[in-house]
Design a protein around this motif. Structure first.
Motif, mmCIF file in Angstrom:
data_model
loop_
_atom_site.group_PDB
_atom_site.id
_atom_site.type_symbol
_atom_site.label_atom_id
_atom_site.label_comp_id
_atom_site.label_asym_id
_atom_site.label_seq_id
_atom_site.Cartn_x
_atom_site.Cartn_y
_atom_site.Cartn_z
ATOM 1 N N GLU A 185 13.812 -9.240 -3.775
ATOM 2 C CA GLU A 185 14.128 -8.025 -3.675
ATOM 3 C C GLU A 185 15.052 -7.617 -4.253
ATOM 4 O OE1 GLU A 185 13.860 -4.934 -0.009
ATOM 5 O OE2 GLU A 185 14.185 -7.117 0.236
ATOM 6 N N SER A 232 15.117 -1.716 -5.970
ATOM 7 C CA SER A 232 13.927 -1.644 -5.657
ATOM 8 C C SER A 232 13.197 -1.741 -4.410
ATOM 9 C CB SER A 232 13.553 -2.795 -7.192
ATOM 10 O OG SER A 232 14.259 -3.749 -5.233
ATOM 11 N N ASP A 233 12.155 -0.861 -4.078
ATOM 12 C CA ASP A 233 12.148 -1.070 -2.691
ATOM 13 C C ASP A 233 10.506 -1.165 -2.085
ATOM 14 O OD1 ASP A 233 11.053 1.782 -3.362
ATOM 15 O OD2 ASP A 233 12.109 2.782 -2.464
ATOM 16 N N GLU A 234 9.877 -1.189 -1.083
ATOM 17 C CA GLU A 234 8.827 -1.011 -1.299
ATOM 18 C C GLU A 234 7.699 -0.570 -2.100
ATOM 19 O OE1 GLU A 234 6.244 -1.487 2.481
ATOM 20 O OE2 GLU A 234 7.666 -3.166 3.591
ATOM 21 N N GLU A 235 8.170 1.129 -2.127
ATOM 22 C CA GLU A 235 7.013 1.560 -3.368
ATOM 23 C C GLU A 235 6.870 1.157 -4.256
ATOM 24 O OE1 GLU A 235 4.588 3.943 -3.674
ATOM 25 O OE2 GLU A 235 5.548 3.989 -1.743
ATOM 26 N N LYS A 236 8.237 0.873 -5.482
ATOM 27 C CA LYS A 236 7.880 0.609 -6.140
ATOM 28 C C LYS A 236 7.837 -0.786 -6.542
ATOM 29 C CE LYS A 236 12.366 1.411 -9.065
ATOM 30 N NZ LYS A 236 14.043 1.758 -9.118
ATOM 31 N N LYS A 292 4.794 -1.916 -4.893
ATOM 32 C CA LYS A 292 3.744 -1.317 -4.541
ATOM 33 C C LYS A 292 3.444 -1.159 -6.542
ATOM 34 C CE LYS A 292 0.490 0.216 -1.642
ATOM 35 N NZ LYS A 292 0.238 1.174 -0.341
ATOM 36 N N GLN A 293 4.175 -0.916 -7.004
ATOM 37 C CA GLN A 293 3.657 0.339 -8.154
ATOM 38 C C GLN A 293 3.629 -1.228 -9.003
ATOM 39 O OE1 GLN A 293 6.099 3.150 -9.261
ATOM 40 N NE2 GLN A 293 5.779 5.128 -7.469
ATOM 41 N N GLU A 297 0.995 -2.896 -8.788
ATOM 42 C CA GLU A 297 -1.101 -2.661 -8.987
ATOM 43 C C GLU A 297 -1.098 -3.021 -10.594
ATOM 44 O OE1 GLU A 297 -1.387 0.570 -6.767
ATOM 45 O OE2 GLU A 297 -3.326 0.908 -8.627
#
Lengths: 91, 91
Positions: free
Chosen positions: B50, B56-60, B62-63, B66
């Motif tokens: 992190e 950088s957070d969870e959403e970032k 996750k992307q 992906e």
């Protein structure tokens, strides 16, 4: 009717995971430099026929799956396993 | 601080799963006659550093994961993948 069970087979702590290591290196080389470690695991989704007449219920199926792990799916020297009943079999 | 993400790679519906098939047969032969089917899947537990200073957070993350799936971990022709943030990294 069937019951679905997820069995996850993981390497015990301390056991080398060359596939995970290679994956980590490949990800780093692809530019994902924030990746610190990759660990692999294997999941078996097992569909077991429910036999109400023989009194098979979730607890019994879980015990049976535990026996499957001991006899075939996992190697107790290097593996830990986790058994999870699948609540919604459609997922 | 690190964020842990579980990536599960499954075969798409209709794609042959010979390992699952063999496992089913072996279980049947071992006496587990109630086993109707076995499907295999692979899980990667990815530990990502992190970087709060870079936002950088969870959403970032996750992307980013992906993107890892698209570029390396999964084959879109035969695989479906599921990304799950690990809430309790100790588990």
């Amino acid at each position: 009717m069937t019951i679905e069970v997820d069995v996850t087979i993981k390497l015990k702590r301390g056991v080398a995971d060359p596939e995970g290591e290679s994956t980590k290196k490949a990800l780093n080389l692809l530019g994902f430099r924030d990746v610190r470690s990759v660990k692999t695991a294997k999941t078996f989704r097992i569909e077991v026929k429910e036999e109400p007449e023989k009194g098979s219920d979730e607890e019994k199926v879980k015990q049976e799956v535990e026996e499957m792990c001991r006899k075939l799916l996992a190697n107790p020297v290097i593996h830990d396993y986790y058994i999870k009943m699948v609540k919604n079999p459609k997922s």
